[in-house]
Write an enzyme that holds these catalytic residues in place. Sequence first.
Site, PDB file in Angstrom:
ATOM      1  N   HIS A 189       0.904  -1.160   0.000  1.00 19.76           N
ATOM      2  CA  HIS A 189       0.000   0.000   0.000  1.00 19.76           C
ATOM      3  C   HIS A 189       0.928   1.190   0.000  1.00 19.76           C
ATOM      4  O   HIS A 189       1.629   1.443   0.968  1.00 19.76           O
ATOM      5  CB  HIS A 189      -0.883  -0.005   1.253  1.00 19.76           C
ATOM      6  CG  HIS A 189      -1.587   1.292   1.488  1.00 19.76           C
ATOM      7  ND1 HIS A 189      -2.638   1.711   0.724  1.00 19.76           N
ATOM      8  CD2 HIS A 189      -1.377   2.281   2.400  1.00 19.76           C
ATOM      9  CE1 HIS A 189      -3.051   2.902   1.158  1.00 19.76           C
ATOM     10  NE2 HIS A 189      -2.297   3.262   2.174  1.00 19.76           N
ATOM     11  N   CYS A 342     -10.804  27.091  20.292  1.00 21.68           N
ATOM     12  CA  CYS A 342      -9.883  28.136  20.709  1.00 21.68           C
ATOM     13  C   CYS A 342      -8.481  27.677  20.365  1.00 21.68           C
ATOM     14  O   CYS A 342      -7.748  27.156  21.199  1.00 21.68           O
ATOM     15  CB  CYS A 342     -10.017  28.392  22.200  1.00 21.68           C
ATOM     16  SG  CYS A 342     -11.602  29.106  22.578  1.00 21.68           S
ATOM     17  N   TYR A 380     -11.943  10.095   6.435  1.00 25.08           N
ATOM     18  CA  TYR A 380     -10.993  10.680   7.397  1.00 25.08           C
ATOM     19  C   TYR A 380     -11.502  11.984   7.982  1.00 25.08           C
ATOM     20  O   TYR A 380     -10.735  12.914   8.203  1.00 25.08           O
ATOM     21  CB  TYR A 380      -9.611  10.872   6.734  1.00 25.08           C
ATOM     22  CG  TYR A 380      -9.102   9.590   6.112  1.00 25.08           C
ATOM     23  CD1 TYR A 380      -8.679   8.537   6.914  1.00 25.08           C
ATOM     24  CD2 TYR A 380      -9.098   9.409   4.723  1.00 25.08           C
ATOM     25  CE1 TYR A 380      -8.252   7.343   6.354  1.00 25.08           C
ATOM     26  CE2 TYR A 380      -8.668   8.221   4.158  1.00 25.08           C
ATOM     27  CZ  TYR A 380      -8.250   7.197   4.972  1.00 25.08           C
ATOM     28  OH  TYR A 380      -7.827   6.023   4.425  1.00 25.08           O
TER      29      TYR A 380
END
Length: 424
Positions: A189, A342, A380
């Site tokens: 892969h 933040c 993702y």
Amino acid sequence: MTTPDSHPFIPAETARNLAKKFGTPIYVYDEKTLRNNAAECLAFPSAFGLTVRFAIKACPTAAVLKLFDSLGLHFDASSIHEVRRAMHAGIAPEKISLSTQELPREFADEISAGIKFNACSLDQIERFGKEFPGARLGVRFNPGIGSGANGKTNVGGPDSSFGIWHEHAGAVRELLRRYGLTLERIHTHIGSGSDPAVWQRAAISSLAMVRVFPDVDTLDFGGGYKVARVAGEKTTDLQKCGAPIRDAIVALAQETGRKLKFEIEPGTYLVANAGAILTRVQDVVDTGVGGRNFIKLDTGMTEILRPSLYGAQHPIFIEPSLIRSNTPPRKVVDYVIVGHCCESGDLVSCAPGAPETLATRAFPQVEIGDLCVIGGAGAYCSAMSAKNYNSFPEAAEVMLTTDSAFRLIRRRQTLDQIIQNEIS
Ligand SMILES: *Cc1c(COP(=O)(O)O)cnc(C)c1O
């Protein structure tokens, strides 16, 4: 960057209905697109049999796994936890293949249940061999070639820790002999690039490894088939990318009589453009003359980390929360789009490949309360977020079904769930 009018499967009216029913932010997946993507992958060129494995890590939600299971896909797991999660969703163990960076201490139950295992290091072969002498396994090799849009998605070549370096084939052979193991599958892969020439070179080098190991009957070529999320990006042509690999497999059969089965493991290709985030503009601020105009969304790195991590580009659509047909045309403004954390790194409209560089998107003047759709968010995103940062709850997930219904497939997290494991 200018803005197209409307998201393909979440036009303004759908956005308003979804927001009313489920609130924001939510992930929305489109069943029709998921089905079409699966059909395209199942048509990948092959000579002697093809298995398509969905890379679970791209989107592990049970409803997505079950849909793909019903369409005949198998599964690639990146950890034993993904194996257990898929089995819990009802996926048959023999349809799951595990290729993991971290082999857990305990994996005998899953191996005995019938999952397939690809050893990804020499130590993994040794540990597997000690526990299952005489068993069959796959080995993931690093073919020495990588392909990726950036260093973080390039998982082949000398700078990558994934798989066994191709020059260590002798050490692999020695371990197989020591534990009486049969190497039946070679796995590579190499990452998420879209260059067919690289695929071709990787295919040739993988087949060279197959020649060295006579018991191998399956070549698993992994994932990494890139898709375009925004204009200017390129979607992998699966037919073009697969043809040279198929030809090489046919040539090997003519020469040696070995008819290799072939597997691919797409994650991105199957889900990226089948998912979106529906979010709301919760504030609009500026930094004065010569400064910036900012849109603050009620989402951010808590749902979509890819911009902060890779400088990834996602299409963004603003849908007025009310139909403003009677208002005069609004002037177009360049906005910087930020998330709700933040954290100055919670930047959604970053420059391509530059997570910290501000870029702007142009929209007709945006108002607080407007709805916003971030596209290309099926892969993702839900799977890889800065979950619970600033204690924002994990967002809900909804499936748009082929009969145009909205089906809740994951509820929004509650405060109790966020803190349930704490001991005070
Ligand atoms: C991540 C991964 C995939 C899927 O990669 P995509 O780029 O999403 O297609 C496939 N196989 C393995 C082993 C992986 O680690």
